[in-house]
Design a protein around this motif. Structure first.
Motif, short mmCIF file in Angstrom:
data_model
loop_
_atom_site.label_atom_id
_atom_site.label_comp_id
_atom_site.label_asym_id
_atom_site.label_seq_id
_atom_site.Cartn_x
_atom_site.Cartn_y
_atom_site.Cartn_z
N ASN A 281 -26.93 -46.48 -13.99
CA ASN A 281 -27.36 -47.66 -14.76
C ASN A 281 -27.96 -47.33 -16.12
O ASN A 281 -28.61 -48.18 -16.72
CB ASN A 281 -28.39 -48.45 -13.94
CG ASN A 281 -27.83 -48.95 -12.63
OD1 ASN A 281 -26.83 -49.68 -12.62
ND2 ASN A 281 -28.44 -48.55 -11.53
N ILE A 282 -27.72 -46.12 -16.62
CA ILE A 282 -28.38 -45.71 -17.86
C ILE A 282 -28.03 -46.60 -19.04
O ILE A 282 -28.88 -46.92 -19.88
CB ILE A 282 -28.08 -44.22 -18.16
CG1 ILE A 282 -29.06 -43.70 -19.22
CG2 ILE A 282 -26.62 -44.01 -18.58
CD1 ILE A 282 -29.09 -42.18 -19.28
N ASP A 283 -26.75 -47.01 -19.12
CA ASP A 283 -26.35 -47.90 -20.22
C ASP A 283 -27.08 -49.24 -20.14
O ASP A 283 -27.45 -49.83 -21.16
CB ASP A 283 -24.84 -48.12 -20.20
CG ASP A 283 -24.06 -46.88 -20.58
OD1 ASP A 283 -24.63 -46.02 -21.28
OD2 ASP A 283 -22.89 -46.75 -20.17
N GLU A 284 -27.28 -49.72 -18.93
CA GLU A 284 -27.98 -50.99 -18.72
C GLU A 284 -29.43 -50.88 -19.16
O GLU A 284 -29.97 -51.80 -19.80
CB GLU A 284 -27.91 -51.37 -17.24
CG GLU A 284 -28.61 -52.68 -16.89
CD GLU A 284 -28.53 -52.99 -15.41
OE1 GLU A 284 -29.45 -53.68 -14.91
OE2 GLU A 284 -27.58 -52.53 -14.75
N TYR A 285 -30.07 -49.75 -18.85
CA TYR A 285 -31.46 -49.54 -19.26
C TYR A 285 -31.58 -49.48 -20.78
O TYR A 285 -32.51 -50.03 -21.37
CB TYR A 285 -32.00 -48.24 -18.64
CG TYR A 285 -31.99 -48.21 -17.13
CD1 TYR A 285 -32.27 -49.35 -16.38
CD2 TYR A 285 -31.70 -47.03 -16.44
CE1 TYR A 285 -32.26 -49.32 -15.00
CE2 TYR A 285 -31.69 -46.99 -15.06
CZ TYR A 285 -31.96 -48.15 -14.33
OH TYR A 285 -31.95 -48.11 -12.97
N ILE A 286 -30.63 -48.81 -21.42
CA ILE A 286 -30.64 -48.72 -22.88
C ILE A 286 -30.50 -50.11 -23.50
O ILE A 286 -31.22 -50.47 -24.44
CB ILE A 286 -29.50 -47.80 -23.36
CG1 ILE A 286 -29.79 -46.34 -22.94
CG2 ILE A 286 -29.33 -47.90 -24.88
CD1 ILE A 286 -28.64 -45.40 -23.22
N LEU A 289 -33.70 -52.22 -23.21
CA LEU A 289 -34.74 -51.82 -24.18
C LEU A 289 -34.40 -52.31 -25.58
O LEU A 289 -35.28 -52.74 -26.33
CB LEU A 289 -34.90 -50.30 -24.17
CG LEU A 289 -35.64 -49.73 -22.94
CD1 LEU A 289 -35.49 -48.22 -22.88
CD2 LEU A 289 -37.12 -50.11 -22.97
N LYS A 290 -33.12 -52.22 -25.95
CA LYS A 290 -32.73 -52.64 -27.30
C LYS A 290 -32.84 -54.15 -27.48
O LYS A 290 -33.02 -54.63 -28.60
CB LYS A 290 -31.29 -52.20 -27.59
CG LYS A 290 -31.16 -50.70 -27.81
CD LYS A 290 -29.74 -50.32 -28.18
CE LYS A 290 -29.63 -48.83 -28.54
NZ LYS A 290 -28.24 -48.46 -28.89
#
Length: 292
Positions: A281-286, A289-290
């Motif tokens: 889910n790293i893209d989702e977390y990024i 935040l943005k």
């Protein structure tokens, strides 16, 4: 700069300290040695970050040497690139009243680095078979049972103490502490030069004590005690390295180089793997935040 084999400094058999060089040529000028140290300590600091994340080992760096051998400046120069949370320095002076109420190794034991960190001992557990051997009257202040006079402090006493120190270090290593012991080896002539510099430069006067001259008179006794301590306690698990230290810049580089090369042998020290949930889910977390 000359290619240096670090194993030449490791004590693997009995040595005669008077026959060990106090200087070494690196075929490099001051600027080159400074540059080499900077490059090496940067790599060492990166490895420390990995050690911290890995969290299973600690590193103990023990520094011994005659007065003016350069311990303080070596610590400053070799470890200056470290994250401050990753290295803790302990300077062992005359034992306090509280420390004297414990076994002589107690104050060293409680100062050992926690997993993930470097600990640096500026003077070490070996003070207990060096200074106290030259000045055995200090032992009487420890209030040890059956030690009531100087006559009770015999060769068996010192042999027992060195056995205890070996056991202490073996226990450290068996529980995940990587131990390095460095003897910063200077000549008597170099010590004289450094003491004179302390006296002749006003900004260095504070470093000088009249007791420095009294201890200097005992040079040969100290050398003899160092020789016995090193020969009796350099083991495969916790070896001694004798570092030629008449040239401070060369000594700093050699210590950093030994640390760097030996620590690379611990190939299991790696950053922890990212959890599957975070990786997935790293893209989702990024994105979250943005969008804030």
């Amino acid at each position: 700069m000359k290619d240096i084999n670090i194993d030449q400094f490791k004590v693997t058999q009995p040595i005669k300290i008077s026959e060990v060089n106090t200087s070494i040529s690196l075929d490099a000028d001051k600027k080159e040695k400074k540059k080499a140290l900077k490059k090496t300590r940067k790599k060492l600091a990166k490895w420390q970050d990995k050690l911290y994340a890995h969290g299973k080992y600690s590193v103990l760096v023990c520094l011994q040497g005659m007065d003016t051998s350069g311990k303080d400046s070596l610590i400053r120069e070799v470890f200056q690139g470290f994250n401050s949370r990753g290295v803790v320095v302990h300077s062992f002076k005359t034992p306090s009243k509280r420390e004297l109420r414990h076994n002589y190794l107690w104050r060293h034991y409680v100062a050992l680095p926690e997993r993930g960190k470097f600990g640096v001992f500026n003077r070490t557990q070996y003070e207990n078979v060096l200074v106290t051997r030259v000045h055995p009257e200090y032992i009487l202040g420890e209030n040890i049972p059956h030690i009531n006079s100087l006559e009770d402090i015999d060769e068996d006493f010192w042999e027992t103490r060195m056995n205890e120190i070996r056991d202490f270090e073996e226990g450290m290593v068996d529980n995940g502490t990587i131990v390095f012991k460095f003897f910063l080896h200077i000549s008597k002539e170099e010590q004289k030069y450094r003491l004179l510099r302390r006296l002749q430069r006003p900004e260095k006067n504070w470093k000088f004590s009249p007791s420095d001259l009294e201890e200097r008179k005992l040079w040969e006794e100290y050398q003899n005690c160092y020789e016995k301590a090193i020969n009796n306690t350099s083991t495969e698990k916790a070896p001694w390295y004798i570092i030629p230290s008449d040239d401070k810049k060369a000594a700093r580089y050699l210590v950093a180089k030994i640390l760097r090369e030996k620590l690379l042998e611990y190939e299991d020290v790696q950053e922890p793997s990212v959890s599957p949930e975070v990786e997935k889910n790293i893209d989702e977390y990024i994105a979250a935040l943005k969008e804030e």
